[in-house]
Motif scaffolding. Structure first.
Motif, PDB file in Angstrom:
ATOM      1  N   ILE A  78      22.046   1.123 -10.259  1.00 42.30           N
ATOM      2  CA  ILE A  78      21.045   1.903 -10.348  1.00 42.30           C
ATOM      3  C   ILE A  78      21.913   2.527  -8.820  1.00 42.30           C
ATOM      4  N   GLU A  79      22.395   1.433  -8.015  1.00 47.99           N
ATOM      5  CA  GLU A  79      22.343   2.029  -7.009  1.00 47.99           C
ATOM      6  C   GLU A  79      23.249   3.462  -7.033  1.00 47.99           C
ATOM      7  N   THR A  80      25.235   3.437  -7.294  1.00 56.13           N
ATOM      8  CA  THR A  80      25.366   4.097  -7.070  1.00 56.13           C
ATOM      9  C   THR A  80      24.524   5.840  -8.593  1.00 56.13           C
ATOM     10  N   SER A  81      24.491   4.787  -9.427  1.00 59.28           N
ATOM     11  CA  SER A  81      24.235   6.156 -10.613  1.00 59.28           C
ATOM     12  C   SER A  81      22.675   7.066 -10.122  1.00 59.28           C
ATOM     13  N   TYR A  82      21.699   6.449  -9.788  1.00 59.58           N
ATOM     14  CA  TYR A  82      20.657   7.310  -9.323  1.00 59.58           C
ATOM     15  C   TYR A  82      20.183   7.023  -7.671  1.00 59.58           C
ATOM     16  N   PRO A  83      20.723   7.337  -6.905  1.00 55.40           N
ATOM     17  CA  PRO A  83      20.605   7.201  -5.597  1.00 55.40           C
ATOM     18  C   PRO A  83      18.573   7.706  -5.343  1.00 55.40           C
ATOM     19  N   GLN A  84      19.235   8.625  -5.605  1.00 52.42           N
ATOM     20  CA  GLN A  84      17.668   9.778  -5.179  1.00 52.42           C
ATOM     21  C   GLN A  84      16.374   9.674  -5.857  1.00 52.42           C
ATOM     22  N   MET A  85      16.894   8.770  -6.638  1.00 51.76           N
ATOM     23  CA  MET A  85      16.004   7.544  -7.571  1.00 51.76           C
ATOM     24  C   MET A  85      14.698   6.363  -6.578  1.00 51.76           C
ATOM     25  N   LEU A  86      15.823   6.776  -6.244  1.00 54.02           N
ATOM     26  CA  LEU A  86      15.317   4.954  -4.909  1.00 54.02           C
ATOM     27  C   LEU A  86      15.102   5.460  -3.895  1.00 54.02           C
ATOM     28  N   ALA A  87      15.700   6.772  -3.160  1.00 55.41           N
ATOM     29  CA  ALA A  87      15.024   6.987  -2.174  1.00 55.41           C
ATOM     30  C   ALA A  87      13.680   7.875  -1.972  1.00 55.41           C
ATOM     31  N   MET A  88      13.420   8.011  -3.328  1.00 58.10           N
ATOM     32  CA  MET A  88      11.857   7.952  -3.614  1.00 58.10           C
ATOM     33  C   MET A  88      11.282   7.438  -2.943  1.00 58.10           C
ATOM     34  N   TYR A  89      11.218   5.906  -2.349  1.00 58.38           N
ATOM     35  CA  TYR A  89      10.532   5.075  -2.532  1.00 58.38           C
ATOM     36  C   TYR A  89      10.428   4.499  -0.505  1.00 58.38           C
ATOM     37  N   GLN A  90       9.658   4.120  -0.096  1.00 59.09           N
ATOM     38  CA  GLN A  90       9.444   3.601   1.088  1.00 59.09           C
ATOM     39  C   GLN A  90       9.809   2.457   1.542  1.00 59.09           C
ATOM     40  N   GLY A  91       9.348   1.359   0.077  1.00 62.28           N
ATOM     41  CA  GLY A  91       9.133  -0.284   0.379  1.00 62.28           C
ATOM     42  C   GLY A  91       9.374  -0.623  -1.054  1.00 62.28           C
ATOM     43  N   PRO A  92       9.898  -2.182  -0.980  1.00 64.27           N
ATOM     44  CA  PRO A  92      10.186  -2.840  -2.639  1.00 64.27           C
ATOM     45  C   PRO A  92       8.813  -2.874  -3.211  1.00 64.27           C
ATOM     46  N   ILE A  93       7.606  -2.960  -2.738  1.00 63.69           N
ATOM     47  CA  ILE A  93       6.086  -3.434  -3.083  1.00 63.69           C
ATOM     48  C   ILE A  93       6.218  -1.753  -3.665  1.00 63.69           C
ATOM     49  N   GLU A  94       6.352  -1.087  -2.869  1.00 65.19           N
ATOM     50  CA  GLU A  94       5.547   0.328  -3.552  1.00 65.19           C
ATOM     51  C   GLU A  94       7.167   0.531  -5.434  1.00 65.19           C
ATOM     52  N   MET A  95       8.183   0.750  -4.979  1.00 66.45           N
ATOM     53  CA  MET A  95       9.202   0.910  -6.064  1.00 66.45           C
ATOM     54  C   MET A  95       8.810   0.205  -6.857  1.00 66.45           C
ATOM     55  N   LEU A  96       8.430  -1.045  -7.142  1.00 68.95           N
ATOM     56  CA  LEU A  96       8.388  -1.581  -7.647  1.00 68.95           C
ATOM     57  C   LEU A  96       7.729  -1.705  -8.641  1.00 68.95           C
ATOM     58  N   ALA A  97       5.993  -1.459  -8.216  1.00 68.83           N
ATOM     59  CA  ALA A  97       5.362  -0.720  -8.309  1.00 68.83           C
ATOM     60  C   ALA A  97       4.994   1.127  -9.239  1.00 68.83           C
ATOM     61  N   SER A  98       6.476   0.979  -9.153  1.00 71.42           N
ATOM     62  CA  SER A  98       6.639   2.527  -9.598  1.00 71.42           C
ATOM     63  C   SER A  98       7.309   2.327 -11.246  1.00 71.42           C
ATOM     64  N   ILE A  99       7.945   1.066 -11.017  1.00 73.61           N
ATOM     65  CA  ILE A  99       9.119   0.799 -12.285  1.00 73.61           C
ATOM     66  C   ILE A  99       7.957   1.357 -14.229  1.00 73.61           C
ATOM     67  N   GLU A 100       6.921   0.989 -14.045  1.00 70.69           N
ATOM     68  CA  GLU A 100       6.004   1.361 -15.499  1.00 70.69           C
ATOM     69  C   GLU A 100       6.171   3.434 -15.671  1.00 70.69           C
ATOM     70  N   ASN A 101       5.399   3.910 -14.377  1.00 67.97           N
ATOM     71  CA  ASN A 101       4.482   5.188 -14.446  1.00 67.97           C
ATOM     72  C   ASN A 101       5.341   6.007 -13.980  1.00 67.97           C
ATOM     73  N   HIS A 102       6.410   5.481 -13.207  1.00 67.86           N
ATOM     74  CA  HIS A 102       7.656   7.149 -12.820  1.00 67.86           C
ATOM     75  C   HIS A 102       9.302   6.169 -13.159  1.00 67.86           C
ATOM     76  N   ILE A 103       9.354   5.012 -12.388  1.00 66.30           N
ATOM     77  CA  ILE A 103      11.365   4.895 -12.985  1.00 66.30           C
ATOM     78  C   ILE A 103      11.526   4.751 -14.358  1.00 66.30           C
ATOM     79  N   HIS A 104      10.694   4.426 -15.172  1.00 70.91           N
ATOM     80  CA  HIS A 104      10.863   4.041 -16.310  1.00 70.91           C
ATOM     81  C   HIS A 104      11.124   5.492 -17.080  1.00 70.91           C
TER      82      HIS A 104
END
Ligand code: HEM
Lengths: 179, 408
Positions: A78-104
């Motif tokens: 994920i880190e090598t293939s989708y860095p821009q997707m990770l860059a959208m988040y400020q923190g881990p909680i925010e990112m994990l909470a966004s898997i369903e509605n954004h990432i996936h």
């Protein structure tokens, strides 16, 4: 299941246990694909199931631990293939909470035949997140691996507890607390 | 002889080879898919291009042919595009030749620049401006008044990108307005002068009359014994004529002043006003007055309406000499106007006099009380109130005066 999950898996097996182990688990399993995987292909999830359980048998490491390790390894992809997707988040909680509605959601746009789990958020605060994982593939330990690495990615640490709501692991509640 | 080790490599190699073939097959299929997609996209792109071009030329044709000047500017006011009318009005080709880049500000007169830039900022904020008036010097050197309506153009993300405005040349309109104002002022001062003149004249006319009157009184008392009785009759006639003259002069004064009432409009119940007037004028015993309809409440200058009612009532009374005199008031709403009627059963008026009676100094039956100026005052006052007056009459049967007032 997307081919990248297989190719990465087999590479991990090869690097940890050697090519013989790869050969062995493929030979032990009954695979429609014959064990030839390309990252851009799509294959039966049942093949992954057989590969993992044969690996577990051969190595005497539980499938849970194998899936956990694989989830941690998969975060590199994920880190090598989708860095821009990770860059959208400020923190881990925010990112994990966004898997369903954004990432996936985005993943589904790229691979419309991707088979993804459902995450339902029960409660979310600045430092805690509680959500329920649902998937017929029972890969919650793979998810746990991804979660562990997510915190590492943001230079954070967390206490993550998980509790099976169904014995077959198709429904698992995660309680995450950043520390 | 093959070792198990090399078997493993053999199989791994075979798998890799198969995987590569599979990947190539997938990629091949993908590229075919992509090719078809591109093909389809190119086609629909071309269609869109044509459509866009059509719309563009339709639009620019439309803008080009608008008779009013049309200007498109960026958000700093720099001109992006003008239609034909604007190019001609501002002599744009020449400006561009001189300056290379033209800002909106440079098109208007120096004293209007500040105002235009304030208006421009308001527009960027509010999205539009309406009816901003500026002066410009046109290509032919004439100074023109323009009225501008303008609005901001936004992109897909709702960010302002440009502004467009349409100017209307209102020079002729402005001139007309100024002319009208001047004329009005002139009329007003003339009117005032005239009223003053009437006032002075009537005053000057009255004082010799008073002298005549006084002189006659003196003659009558001093030389009482000298005159024979028939002289008394002549003195009586002189007296009457002098009084009539005096009334005439008072009426002229009244007439000249009748319009000059700058009081506020108030709500007036016409029925109440009629009763009020009735109390002020003594109604002779032979006359009964009836208000037949429900009277409305109107928004008027009360003094004016009072004058109208009083004149019409005294007029009706005067021309209804018989014992069973009856005066009736009626009202109805007609074509969005209040219409009042006052009917008497008096001597009536011949149709040939219908127009004359509204003219100053036209009296049908001259008497010392009447100079015939009353109805002309009524008409003048009613017209100043936006109303009208006319009559119907049958000789020997009576007369009905109708008058209207606007329903505001
Ligand atoms: C940018 C971040 C991510 C990307 C691009 C991504 C992408 C993917 C992809 C491609 C798959 C395989 C789908 C298939 O084989 O059909 C997958 C599966 C999965 N993902 Fe993610 N993922 C991301 C983040 C996460 C995170 C943070 C979690 C944490 C829990 C997660 C949990 C899972 C799980 C559990 C699966 C296995 C499928 C299942 O359980 O049904 N993913 N993801």
């Amino acid at each position: 299941m997307k081919g990248i999950v297989f190719t990465e898996f087999l590479e991990l097996v090869e690097s940890k246990f050697g090519l013989e182990m790869v050969d062995q688990i493929i030979t032990q399993s009954e695979l429609v694909s014959g064990g030839s995987y390309t990252s851009i292909g799509t294959y039966e999830f049942g093949e992954m199931l057989q590969l993992i359980s044969n690996l577990s048998k051969n190595t005497e490491v539980s499938t849970d631990d194998l899936l956990l390790a694989y989830g941690e390894h998969f975060f590199n992809v994920i880190e090598t293939s989708y860095p821009q997707m990770l860059a959208m988040y400020q923190g881990p909680i925010e990112m994990l909470a966004s898997i369903e509605n954004h990432i996936h959601v985005e993943v589904k746009k790229i691979y419309h035949d991707a088979e993804l789990p459902t995450f339902t958020i029960i409660e979310q605060t600045e430092n805690t997140l509680s959500m329920i994982y649902q998937s017929s593939r029972s890969m919650h330990m793979f998810g746990l691996g991804l979660m562990n690495r997510t915190f590492k990615h943001f230079n954070a640490a967390a206490e993550i507890r998980h509790e099976k709501l169904k014995d077959d692991g198709t429904e698992v509640q995660f309680s995450i607390k950043m520390i | 002889m093959q070792t198990p080790q090399s078997d493993v490599y053999q199989r791994a190699l075979a798998r890799e080879r198969n995987a590569r073939k599979e990947a190539e097959r997938i990629l091949e299929a993908k590229s075919t898919e992509l090719y078809h997609l591109t093909q389809a996209l190119t086609q629909s792109n071309a269609k869109l291009e044509v459509l866009l071009q059509e719309k563009k030329s339709e639009l620019s044709g439309l803008i080009h042919h608008i008779l009013d000047p049309y200007i498109l500017v960026d958000l700093d006011g720099n001109i992006i595009k003008l239609n034909k009318a604007a190019v001609e009005l501002f002599d744009y080709d020449n400006l561009i030749k001189k300056a290379g880049k033209v800002n909106l500000i440079h098109l208007v007169s120096p004293e209007d620049r500040m105002r235009l830039s304030t208006a421009f900022m308001d527009m960027v904020e509010d999205g539009y401006i309406k009816e901003i008036e500026v002066k410009i010097t046109a290509a032919d050197g004439t100074v023109r008044d323009l009225q501008i309506n303008a609005s901001v153009l936004y992109d897909n993300n709702n960010n302002p990108t440009a502004a467009q405005g349409i100017a209307r040349d209102i020079t002729a309109l402005k001139q007309l307005e100024a002319q009208k104002d001047k004329l009005y002022e002139k009329l007003e001062s003339q009117n005032e002068e005239l009223n003053e003149y009437a006032h002075v004249v009537s005053h000057d006319l009255k004082s010799p009359l008073r002298s005549v009157n006084a002189l006659i009184q003196w003659i009558k008392t001093d030389d009482k014994n000298v005159f024979d009785p028939s002289m008394d009759q002549y003195f009586g006639m002189i007296d009457k004529s002098v009084k009539k003259m005096e009334n005439l002069i008072s009426d002229i004064l009244r007439y000249s002043k009748s319009e000059v009432d700058y009081s506020e409009e108030t709500l007036v119940n016409v029925g109440d006003l009629i009763s009020e007037v009735q109390e002020h004028i003594d109604v002779p015993a032979n006359i009964s007055i009836v208000i037949e309809s429900q009277m409305p409440t109107v928004q008027v200058q009360k003094g004016k309406l009072e004058q109208v009612i009083q004149n019409l009532m005294t007029n009706a009374i005067k021309f209804t000499p018989q014992a069973d005199g009856l005066i009736t008031w009626k009202y109805k709403s007609v074509d969005g106007k209040h219409q009042f009627a006052i009917r008497d059963n008096g001597i009536g008026i011949e149709e040939k006099y219908f127009d004359k009676i509204f003219k100053v100094f036209q009296s049908l039956k001259a008497s010392e009380h009447s100079t015939g100026i009353g109805l002309s005052i009524v008409k003048k006052v009613l017209i100043s109130m936006g109303g009208e007056i006319w009559l119907q009459s049958t000789l020997g049967k009576g007369t009905t005066f109708y008058f209207t007032l606007p329903q505001s």
